[in-house]
Motif scaffolding. Structure first.
Motif, PDB file in Angstrom:
ATOM      1  N   HIS A  48       0.858  -1.183   0.000  1.00 41.90           N
ATOM      2  CA  HIS A  48       0.000   0.000   0.000  1.00 41.90           C
ATOM      3  C   HIS A  48       0.895   1.234   0.000  1.00 41.90           C
ATOM      4  CE1 HIS A  48      -4.030   1.804   1.686  1.00 41.90           C
ATOM      5  NE2 HIS A  48      -3.824   2.062   0.418  1.00 41.90           N
ATOM      6  N   ALA A  49       0.754   2.067  -1.006  1.00 40.96           N
ATOM      7  CA  ALA A  49       1.620   3.249  -1.078  1.00 40.96           C
ATOM      8  C   ALA A  49       1.045   4.265  -2.052  1.00 40.96           C
ATOM      9  CB  ALA A  49       3.024   2.843  -1.511  1.00 40.96           C
TER      10      ALA A  49
ATOM     11  N   THR B 167      -8.741  -5.881   1.237  1.00 41.24           N
ATOM     12  CA  THR B 167      -7.477  -5.929   1.991  1.00 41.24           C
ATOM     13  C   THR B 167      -6.332  -5.689   1.012  1.00 41.24           C
ATOM     14  OG1 THR B 167      -7.222  -8.300   1.606  1.00 41.24           O
ATOM     15  CG2 THR B 167      -8.364  -7.650   3.635  1.00 41.24           C
ATOM     16  N   ASN B 168      -5.148  -5.376   1.514  1.00 38.85           N
ATOM     17  CA  ASN B 168      -4.000  -5.109   0.635  1.00 38.85           C
ATOM     18  C   ASN B 168      -3.336  -6.409   0.204  1.00 38.85           C
ATOM     19  OD1 ASN B 168      -3.820  -2.436   2.753  1.00 38.85           O
ATOM     20  ND2 ASN B 168      -3.800  -2.083   0.537  1.00 38.85           N
ATOM     21  N   LYS B 169      -4.108  -7.262  -0.425  1.00 40.28           N
ATOM     22  CA  LYS B 169      -3.591  -8.555  -0.883  1.00 40.28           C
ATOM     23  C   LYS B 169      -4.011  -8.786  -2.342  1.00 40.28           C
ATOM     24  CE  LYS B 169      -4.692 -11.685   2.316  1.00 40.28           C
ATOM     25  NZ  LYS B 169      -5.816 -11.166   3.108  1.00 40.28           N
TER      26      LYS B 169
ATOM     27  N   LYS C  45     -13.089  -0.124  13.115  1.00 36.76           N
ATOM     28  CA  LYS C  45     -13.084   1.346  13.052  1.00 36.76           C
ATOM     29  C   LYS C  45     -11.643   1.828  12.983  1.00 36.76           C
ATOM     30  CE  LYS C  45     -16.684   4.362  14.973  1.00 36.76           C
ATOM     31  NZ  LYS C  45     -16.567   5.031  13.659  1.00 36.76           N
ATOM     32  N   GLY C  46     -11.360   2.824  12.154  1.00 35.31           N
ATOM     33  CA  GLY C  46     -10.023   3.397  12.110  1.00 35.31           C
ATOM     34  C   GLY C  46      -9.046   2.623  11.257  1.00 35.31           C
ATOM     35  N   ALA C  47      -9.485   1.519  10.704  1.00 28.55           N
ATOM     36  CA  ALA C  47      -8.597   0.776   9.790  1.00 28.55           C
ATOM     37  C   ALA C  47      -8.360   1.628   8.549  1.00 28.55           C
ATOM     38  CB  ALA C  47      -9.238  -0.546   9.401  1.00 28.55           C
ATOM     39  N   VAL C  48      -7.152   1.487   7.968  1.00 22.72           N
ATOM     40  CA  VAL C  48      -6.840   2.236   6.759  1.00 22.72           C
ATOM     41  C   VAL C  48      -7.823   1.820   5.643  1.00 22.72           C
ATOM     42  CG1 VAL C  48      -5.157   0.510   6.041  1.00 22.72           C
ATOM     43  CG2 VAL C  48      -5.012   2.832   5.124  1.00 22.72           C
ATOM     44  N   THR C  49      -8.231   2.786   4.830  1.00 23.46           N
ATOM     45  CA  THR C  49      -9.205   2.508   3.768  1.00 23.46           C
ATOM     46  C   THR C  49      -8.503   2.366   2.422  1.00 23.46           C
ATOM     47  OG1 THR C  49     -10.708   3.933   4.991  1.00 23.46           O
ATOM     48  CG2 THR C  49     -11.396   3.267   2.770  1.00 23.46           C
ATOM     49  N   LEU C  50      -8.865   1.307   1.635  1.00 15.91           N
ATOM     50  CA  LEU C  50      -8.204   1.089   0.335  1.00 15.91           C
ATOM     51  C   LEU C  50      -8.807   1.954  -0.759  1.00 15.91           C
ATOM     52  CD1 LEU C  50      -7.407  -1.595   1.943  1.00 15.91           C
ATOM     53  CD2 LEU C  50      -7.056  -2.544  -0.358  1.00 15.91           C
TER      54      LEU C  50
ATOM     55  N   ALA D 157      -0.848  -0.687   5.742  1.00 15.93           N
ATOM     56  CA  ALA D 157      -1.637  -1.645   4.980  1.00 15.93           C
ATOM     57  C   ALA D 157      -2.432  -2.520   5.925  1.00 15.93           C
ATOM     58  CB  ALA D 157      -0.721  -2.504   4.127  1.00 15.93           C
ATOM     59  N   VAL D 158      -3.496  -3.117   5.406  1.00 15.68           N
ATOM     60  CA  VAL D 158      -4.293  -4.040   6.200  1.00 15.68           C
ATOM     61  C   VAL D 158      -4.445  -5.354   5.428  1.00 15.68           C
ATOM     62  CG1 VAL D 158      -6.472  -3.085   5.323  1.00 15.68           C
ATOM     63  CG2 VAL D 158      -6.439  -4.361   7.491  1.00 15.68           C
ATOM     64  N   PHE D 159      -4.157  -6.463   6.114  1.00 16.43           N
ATOM     65  CA  PHE D 159      -4.140  -7.762   5.450  1.00 16.43           C
ATOM     66  C   PHE D 159      -5.247  -8.689   5.924  1.00 16.43           C
ATOM     67  CE2 PHE D 159       0.403  -6.370   5.809  1.00 16.43           C
ATOM     68  CZ  PHE D 159       0.499  -5.915   4.507  1.00 16.43           C
TER      69      PHE D 159
END
Lengths: 760, 760
Positions: free
Chosen positions: B57-58, B354-356, B147-152, B137-139
């Motif tokens: 994620h970048a 997710t970032n997968k 709540k508060g998880a990074v959004t893709l 990133a979130v996997f």
């Protein structure tokens, strides 16, 4: 020049939308994106090569393939005896895929090899040993006719492959009563179409019944039938895909059947795709050029110039095998008789086997060869009568509504107009001193109805696509003459669309209706008419579907439809509606153009085509009296090909045809030495380059033909027919001497000027 | 085994002529002659390669292409900003052909290069410099929901790509009144179809509007529409040609759209054909595997085993982009509910970004994932009730004439028969000590009528060829499942021919009717029905034409026709007659199969397909209690797919599907480490080899379905559905412990046996 380019009628540029129309076929070529047959490759593909006879005539005692087979990288090695193939041919079955017990010319196919690469294949050829027992050979057709001459084919005693006699009217009487009789003998060598891309193919045999052949052809469906027959396959399991063509000019109607058959046999034996291609030298030495001709001709006239009769004794040189030479000889011996009113005709033509390159076909089916004789002899007669050659022609021109001496029914015809305009354009009345002027005329049939009496017409399908575009599916071929562009313009006209909205699908026998293909000026006349009918049929179906979709009456508006309540229904909506309604089918229209059966009889009398095109060519030349060098300064080509569909491509056809005709007139022609081709290269066989060409002015007299689509007629072949005679007449005019041989090289002209023979 | 292979009814081998029928598709493959997409090459072809994100994620700060462009041999270099392409997707438009300002997984496409060879292209990739600004990133999908998880994706707050809730009946009440409630949570990793041929393509853009794409696809027509949309081309100017496929299994329904788009953009930029192919590692890291799933499930039963209700909370892991994952999640969350009588259902399913690796589709649309949970939980319940799992299932089976809890209308159904026969074949009643036995059942829809409500059916054309053979033209695809052979058998049956006389034309969007293609078990059911109708329509036309030709009444006799006066009219004669009559057209029949519109409602209630297939799998396993190694000794697969068209290919389908199901059960599955695929190879991702497979016994219960062609139903997807659950139940039976995770590696089983964790 465009300004003067089209006379009498609508559409300076051709059909609506022709101006600036982007023809994908043409663009692919000029932008270098076109993929020609010779460019193709398939994974796992092998290279095939052919071992050829070094003897003009010999018996084969033994062929030993064992060493070649043992060479690493070799996948298949075949000889004639191994094949077990039946003899085949186009008119007679006088050939085998590989020679069995006998070879009949230098180049005759004896064995074939498929290997992983070209080098290995060539090596393998070296390792095949063949025992020959040379036989005496005959190279001159007149000698071949002599009693006791060696015979090439047991089934053809006296070496006569084909013979025909025609007598119409009272020729003998006419010659007795004539005020003037002129005669001469005219000689023409064999000419090669000289297409820039040599013939190649990739054959892929399936394990069981099945073959896919990739090769650029004018008549893929016909070739498919022949191959299926020789290979013992079901027709529909043979698929012929024809890529873009680097020139055909009649030479690719059947292409090189032997090459295709050997590729197929090799592929079957090797279990892999096999590519084969002729080298340029092979094109000249084993390709299928047009017959050489010896034409003895006599004409009877009245004092006032009325033509009374013509008598001809013609010998055409077949070479070792026949291909289409009998048809070529027939056209050559007859076609020009229908150009003028000639009440009496007496013709004999003999096609003779010799131990030389087998012959085939080249643009216009030999009509241009006899035209040289006929139109030269008319000038000779004009001279004797002290009459203007133009006036003499105009006096005897055939015209609309006429039926010719052979029964050709002339519907639209602007022959005399073509002659007059050609004369005007070249400045006939104010001819300059020190220059030679020549004129000649021609007739050519467009769309044969006798080539196959049961199959006289053409068909096409038109399909409405999901994006609203219309796809035309046709078995006809674009081989550079612009047929696909013409079909797009014809369909667009029928559908009130712009031509850019028309897709053309062709080039593949599993996609397309059966067709005879691109020969005898069929494409625009017959093929185009079928496209017009298919588009009209589709339009009617689209209209019905639009009404169903709208739930009310509709009327066409542009390419779309307007409902009685004023809504506009677009094709794209109609396509989606129909696709959903039928779970995926596209609205499809069918075009079936079936011309009336011919009244053609046993004697060859009757109408042979749906349309006839006419032309007159005129030119101005200059002779260097010291070197004999000939310069063509100006050239005018006036054509009646009915309504012109696409002016740009039509002019291209004329330029190309005239260029080839100038080649025949000035520089081309086979040279043989003891049966061996002495000039099998483009440096030895000299086709004109752009630098050799004069300015060529093209004019079109637009007649409305009742048969062709929207009045269009054929153009592709006639463009070359009057050219050699026009040049020959101009040279004769400049020299004050008759000319009766082509090509008119500096050497020949010097001989005429100074009477000397050059040293060998 | 064949002896017992087909029950209840005609045709031990399938349709007439199936025995010993040579299916060209199959033969081409087994004889090594098939040419797969990856084998293809075009003259002047360039090689395309893709630069991918090294970050999960970048943000992309800058992409510098200048150095790469200057490398000799490089023909085109593209980045996302240069393309100016619109976002696209299959369900949501959440992807770009190349990343614009942000990458969302390791492998995300950042830039693309076309060069004269692969080496140069790879070098050029090295010369592209990209400035990234890494993001957190979130996997884990559950974390992604916090709540508060990074959004893709900004358009998808909370990372929920798609969500659905279904409530039927009175689930809550049912759970209150239940005699027994069982529950568990089941976890399945992402599975890759693992087709042996990695995805490749050759794109050839025309100078103006136009694209030809060569790539092996299950749905070429659908892909054509998507490509035309993203590339801004007219649909009919895009031609998709699908060569023979080295496996698809749902992974080639859309193939790899990104690869095709980039090849097309590169070809457009470079003005030459561009080939691109995924490496095996890319197949695993950027291909489109099936979603991973976390299934929390609860069941309510009566004491006597009657099913009362089922409740499920399902999370599926979408990865970075969606593709078909929403549809997969929907099928996964519902299909099994219709296998038994379950009056009340309460389900929630959430598809989470997710970032997968982005996910797609794999044979059976996730039905097999939920089947593992449902069928495992039923065994769990049986245990609690002290009831035979077979009896518990038989008690609740859905049957013919039933309408399921979601409104599926079951016409033909032999579910209980499948269960009973599977049990008998595995020896359910005399189970050996020391072995584990498991059984499971499945339902799968064959031929969706809701995939596209306006396009529920299929169409086909049938053409009489000049050699008397019949060609079927269909937009459906043979991708190894034997569809073409099935179509030949269906057409042959309709035409009273042998299947070898039927040609199949497919694989090319310009040849074929529009079709959804090979997905959702459409081919035999819907596609085959259209083929049957086309053949029947053609037969009627041939008969009329025969009567016209004969000038008298005719009656069919074999494939030919007998006149009242006793003459036999063969198809080949009829074809020639019609070809001459129409100047080249072939007699053509149309088949349009348009199923009734569905009553499908907003809540997702209603019938979704024309047919439903059923199956029961049973197996016998053994566990090495020391190592945890699992051996599947015997496997029985019993299927109700209606009438079997071709037994040989049908059995092949079962073998292949069971093999894949065994892979899911025992050894396959993605392993991720911080968003990176840890096992992107066939040594790390272990699909079963022939040596890993038990003897697989296949049985077919032949029902007569009123919708499918001659009673046939779909088979291709269901073959895999009950397999993982059958193995899991057998393992649980052997261990006396429930199993709720796949794959059942020795490590997992040891953990269950000994409770120890292996060291990392």
């Amino acid at each position: 020049m465009i300004r003067r380019n089209i006379k009498a009628g609508e559409g300076k540029e051709g059909f609506p939308g022709a101006r600036g129309f982007y023809d994908p076929e043409v663009w692919a070529k000029v932008t270098g994106r076109a993929r020609y047959g010779i460019d193709l490759a398939l994974p796992g593909m092998l290279q095939g090569k052919i071992l050829r006879s070094p003897h003009p005539h010999a018996l084969i005692r033994n062929v030993d393939l064992s060493r070649a087979r043992s060479l690493p990288g070799v996948r298949a090695v075949l000889s004639g005896t191994g094949l077990g193939a039946k003899p085949y041919g186009i008119v007679f079955d006088d050939e085998n895929p590989l020679a069995l017990d006998r070879v009949r010319y230098i180049g005759d196919e004896v064995a074939a090899v498929a290997a992983v690469d070209e080098q290995t294949a060539l090596e393998a050829l070296q390792m095949i040993s063949v025992e020959y027992e040379p036989l005496s050979a005959v190279f001159d057709p007149e000698e071949a006719l002599l009693k006791g001459a060696v015979t090439l084919h047991d089934d053809f005693p006296g070496n006569i492959a084909w013979e025909n006699r025609i007598n119409r009217g009272e020729a003998e009487a006419a010659f007795k009563d004539a005020d003037l009789v002129v005669e001469d003998t005219y000689a023409l060598p064999s000419f090669h179409p000289g297409y820039i891309e040599p013939i190649s193919c990739i054959a892929e045999s399936e394990k069981f019944d099945g073959l896919t052949l990739h090769t650029a052809l004018q008549s893929p469906h016909i070739v498919r039938e022949i191959l299926a027959g020789v290979l013992g396959l079901s027709i529909s399991r043979v698929r012929v895909i024809s890529p873009v063509m680097g020139g055909g000019f009649g030479g690719r109607v059947y292409g090189n059947l032997k090459l295709y058959l050997l590729a197929a046999f090799l592929s079957r034996a090797a279990g892999a795709p096999v590519k084969m291609q002729l080298t340029r030298e092979e094109e000249f030495t084993v390709g299928r050029p047009m017959v050489a001709a010896m034409i003895k001709m006599k004409m009877a006239l009245k004092e006032d110039g009325t033509f009374l009769a013509r008598q001809a004794d013609i010998i055409t040189d077949n070479g070792a095998y026949s291909a289409q030479a009998p048809w070529v000889s027939k056209t050559l011996s007859e076609r020009n008789d229908s150009l003028y009113h000639i009440p009496s005709i007496s013709t004999r033509v003999r096609l003779v086997y010799t131990n030389k390159v087998p012959t085939g076909q080249y643009r216009a089916y030999g009509n241009q060869l006899a035209n040289f004789a006929c139109e030269s002899l008319i000038d000779r007669a004009a001279g004797k009568l002290g009459m203007d050659p133009l006036r003499l022609r105009l006096k005897n021109c055939i015209g609309p509504g006429d039926t010719s001496v052979h029964g050709l029914q002339i519907k639209s015809c602007a022959l005399s107009r073509c002659l007059q305009d050609a004369a005007d354009a070249i400045g006939w009345t104010e001819r300059k001193k020190g220059r030679g002027y020549g004129i000649s005329a021609a007739i050519h049939a467009g769309g044969s109805i006798v080539f196959n009496p049961d199959f006289r017409g053409a068909s096409a399908r038109a399909r409405l696509e999901l994006d609203g575009r219309v796809t035309i599916v046709t078995g006809e071929q674009d081989y550079g003459q612009g047929a696909h562009g013409a079909f797009a313009l014809i369909a667009a006209r029928a559908l009130s669309r712009v031509p850019g909205e028309i897709n053309i699908v062709s080039r593949d026998t599993i996609l397309t209706p059966f067709s005879i293909g691109a020969l005898g000026m069929r494409q625009t006349t017959i093929g185009g008419r079928a496209v017009q009918l298919a588009a009209e049929d589709l339009l009617a179906r689209i209209r019905d579907c639009a009404a169903e979709l709208a739930g009310e009456e509709v009327v066409p508006e542009g390419g779309a439809f307007r409902t009685s309540s004023g809504r506009l229904i677009e094709p794209v909506g109609i396509a989606a509606f129909y696709c959903a309604k039928t779970s995926g089918l596209a609205l499809t229209g069918e075009g079936r153009y079936v011309p009336e059966k011919s009244d053609y009889d046993q004697s060859g009398y009757g109408n042979i085509a749906v349309t006839y095109s006419f032309a007159a060519h005129a030119c101005e030349v200059e002779i260097d009296r010291e070197t004999g060098a000939l310069t063509v300064h100006r050239f005018v080509a006036v054509h009646d090909s009915g309504r012109i569909v696409n002016l740009l491509t039509a002019r291209g056809q004329v330029y190309g045809g005239v260029a080839q005709g100038l080649g025949m007139a000035c520089s081309e022609g086979y040279i043989f030495e003891e049966g061996r081709v002495a000039n099998p290269t483009f440096s030895g066989y000299r086709i004109p380059t752009a630098l050799d060409l004069p300015s060529i002015e093209t004019l079109f007299i637009q007649t409305d033909d009742p048969e062709g689509p929207y009045g269009a007629k054929g153009l592709g072949e006639i463009v070359q027919v009057p050219t050699p005679a026009a040049v020959a007449n101009a040279v004769a005019n400049a020299l004050g001497e008759p000319v009766n041989e082509l090509p008119l090289t500096a050497e020949k002209i010097s001989r005429l000027l100074h009477g000397w023979e050059c040293a060998d």
